[in-house]
Scaffold this motif. Structure first.
Motif, mmCIF file in Angstrom:
data_model
loop_
_atom_site.group_PDB
_atom_site.id
_atom_site.type_symbol
_atom_site.label_atom_id
_atom_site.label_comp_id
_atom_site.label_asym_id
_atom_site.label_seq_id
_atom_site.Cartn_x
_atom_site.Cartn_y
_atom_site.Cartn_z
ATOM 1 N N GLU A 123 0.837 -1.196 0.000
ATOM 2 C CA GLU A 123 0.000 0.000 0.000
ATOM 3 C C GLU A 123 0.877 1.254 0.000
ATOM 4 O O GLU A 123 1.881 1.324 0.719
ATOM 5 C CB GLU A 123 -0.900 0.013 1.232
ATOM 6 C CG GLU A 123 -1.759 1.265 1.371
ATOM 7 C CD GLU A 123 -2.399 1.402 2.745
ATOM 8 O OE1 GLU A 123 -3.359 2.185 2.860
ATOM 9 O OE2 GLU A 123 -1.938 0.729 3.682
ATOM 10 N N ILE A 124 0.492 2.234 -0.798
ATOM 11 C CA ILE A 124 1.197 3.513 -0.832
ATOM 12 C C ILE A 124 0.371 4.538 -0.067
ATOM 13 O O ILE A 124 -0.791 4.776 -0.392
ATOM 14 C CB ILE A 124 1.440 3.991 -2.278
ATOM 15 C CG1 ILE A 124 2.339 2.987 -3.016
ATOM 16 C CG2 ILE A 124 2.081 5.374 -2.286
ATOM 17 C CD1 ILE A 124 2.511 3.288 -4.489
ATOM 18 N N VAL A 125 0.978 5.111 0.953
ATOM 19 C CA VAL A 125 0.331 6.143 1.752
ATOM 20 C C VAL A 125 1.008 7.473 1.444
ATOM 21 O O VAL A 125 2.233 7.579 1.505
ATOM 22 C CB VAL A 125 0.422 5.831 3.260
ATOM 23 C CG1 VAL A 125 -0.151 6.979 4.077
ATOM 24 C CG2 VAL A 125 -0.306 4.533 3.568
ATOM 25 N N SER A 126 0.215 8.476 1.116
ATOM 26 C CA SER A 126 0.749 9.776 0.710
ATOM 27 C C SER A 126 0.305 10.864 1.674
ATOM 28 O O SER A 126 -0.872 10.935 2.041
ATOM 29 C CB SER A 126 0.284 10.135 -0.709
ATOM 30 O OG SER A 126 0.662 9.126 -1.638
ATOM 31 N N VAL A 127 1.254 11.684 2.075
ATOM 32 C CA VAL A 127 0.963 12.875 2.856
ATOM 33 C C VAL A 127 1.168 14.070 1.935
ATOM 34 O O VAL A 127 2.284 14.338 1.487
ATOM 35 C CB VAL A 127 1.865 12.971 4.101
ATOM 36 C CG1 VAL A 127 1.655 14.293 4.813
ATOM 37 C CG2 VAL A 127 1.580 11.810 5.049
ATOM 38 N N VAL A 128 0.071 14.752 1.632
ATOM 39 C CA VAL A 128 0.077 15.854 0.676
ATOM 40 C C VAL A 128 0.168 17.174 1.438
ATOM 41 O O VAL A 128 -0.791 17.593 2.092
ATOM 42 C CB VAL A 128 -1.195 15.836 -0.195
ATOM 43 C CG1 VAL A 128 -1.198 17.015 -1.168
ATOM 44 C CG2 VAL A 128 -1.297 14.513 -0.950
ATOM 45 N N GLY A 129 1.316 17.807 1.370
ATOM 46 C CA GLY A 129 1.505 19.093 2.022
ATOM 47 C C GLY A 129 1.274 20.235 1.052
ATOM 48 O O GLY A 129 1.784 20.222 -0.076
ATOM 49 N N ILE A 130 0.499 21.226 1.478
ATOM 50 C CA ILE A 130 0.177 22.375 0.625
ATOM 51 C C ILE A 130 0.373 23.666 1.407
ATOM 52 O O ILE A 130 -0.075 23.795 2.542
ATOM 53 C CB ILE A 130 -1.282 22.304 0.115
ATOM 54 C CG1 ILE A 130 -1.475 21.075 -0.778
ATOM 55 C CG2 ILE A 130 -1.658 23.585 -0.648
ATOM 56 C CD1 ILE A 130 -2.916 20.839 -1.205
#
Length: 243
Positions: A123-130
Motif C-alpha cells: 500500500e502507498i500512503v501519501s501525505v500531501v503538504g500544501i
C-alpha cells in the motif's frame, strides 16, 4: 471532514506522518496550522509564511496509487485541483510551474510537497503538504512570491478555501482510483508554465542555455527541446527556469 487544527508546529507533514505511526488515521484527514516553523518544499527548500495569514496544511491520501510507478499522477492531480479552486475564486493568470509550484501573474502563490511511503503490504500512503499564500501582504526579499490578496487586492476566508481544496481533492481522487489519468494530465499540460516558449535555463553546474518546454513525463521529468533540436529530460533540481 476530519480537521486537526494546530496553533503552531514545525511541519504539518511531519505531524501527520508521526500520527500515522501511533494510530489509525482516516483517509483525507487534514492537519492545518497557523504557524509552521520548519516548513519545507521540494528537495528541502524552505517554505516560510506569515503567521495567521496563509494556509499551511497536509492531507492524508491512501488507497489511491496502485504502484510506485504512478506516484507522479498524484502530484499532477493535486496541482490541477489547486488551479481549479483558484480559478473558481477568480484568480487570474494561473499556471503550474514544474513540478509543483502554482503561480498567478508570474508570482509563486502556492507550493506542494507530497511524501509517499510504501507499506509492507504494498500500500502507498501519501501525505500531501500544501502551502497557499492567502492574505499576506508583504514579501520583503522575495520578489517572485505573491498571495491571493496581492493579486486581487481583497482578503479571503481561509477556512472556506481549505474546505474547497480538500473536497475538490476527494472528488478528483475518485477518478484517479478508476485510473482516469488522462484528464488530469491534459489539464496539467494546458496550465504548464512557459510550455512551448523559448526561455533560458540553468543546470546544476551553473551552465545557462536556451530551451523550450515540451511537457512532463509520466514519472515527473521535464522535457526540454534544446537548440540542437534534441529533447532532454531533467529531474527535479537538475534544472532551473530563469524568468
Amino acid at each position: 471532514m476530519n480537521i486537526i487544527k494546530l496553533d503552531a508546529t514545525p511541519s504539518t507533514n511531519d505531524y501527520l506522518k508521526a500520527l500515522l505511526t501511533k494510530q489509525f488515521v482516516e483517509n483525507f484527514t487534514v492537519v492545518t496550522t497557523e504557524n509552521q516553523t520548519l516548513g519545507r518544499g521540494q528537495m528541502g527548500a524552505v517554505w516560510e509564511v506569515e503567521t495567521g495569514k496563509n494556509l499551511t496544511f497536509s492531507v492524508l491520501v491512501k488507497d489511491v496509487l496502485p504502484d510506485i510507478n504512478t506516484i507522479f499522477h498524484l502530484n499532477v492531480l493535486v496541482a490541477v485541483c489547486l488551479t481549479e479552486v483558484l480559478e473558481e475564486l477568480k484568480i487570474p493568470n494561473i499556471a503550474i510551474k514544474w513540478p509543483n509550484d502554482i503561480l498567478a501573474d508570474n508570482k509563486k502563490i502556492a507550493g506542494i510537497l507530497i511524501e509517499n511511503s510504501l507499506k509492507s503490504g504494498g500500500e502507498i500512503v501519501s501525505v500531501v503538504g500544501i502551502g497557499l499564500n492567502v492574505n499576506q501582504k508583504n514579501f520583503d526579499g522575495l520578489p517572485k512570491a505573491g498571495s491571493l490578496f496581492g493579486i486581487v487586492n481583497r482578503e479571503f476566508d481561509k477556512d472556506a478555501i481549505l474546505i474547497s481544496i480538500v473536497e475538490t481533492l476527494k472528488r478528483s481522487v475518485a477518478l484517479l482510483q478508476n485510473k482516469d489519468y488522462g484528464l488530469f494530465w491534459e489539464k496539467y499540460n494546458q496550465r504548464l508554465f512557459k510550455k512551448g516558449l523559448p526561455m533560458p535555463f540553468e543546470d546544476k553546474d551553473g551552465l545557462r542555455f536556451m530551451g523550450i518546454i515540451q511537457g512532463v513525463t509520466a514519472n515527473g521529468k521535464l522535457e526540454v527541446l534544446l537548440e540542437d533540436d534534441s529533447i532532454k529530460t531533467f529531474e527535479i533540481k537538475e534544472i532551473q527556469m530563469l524568468y
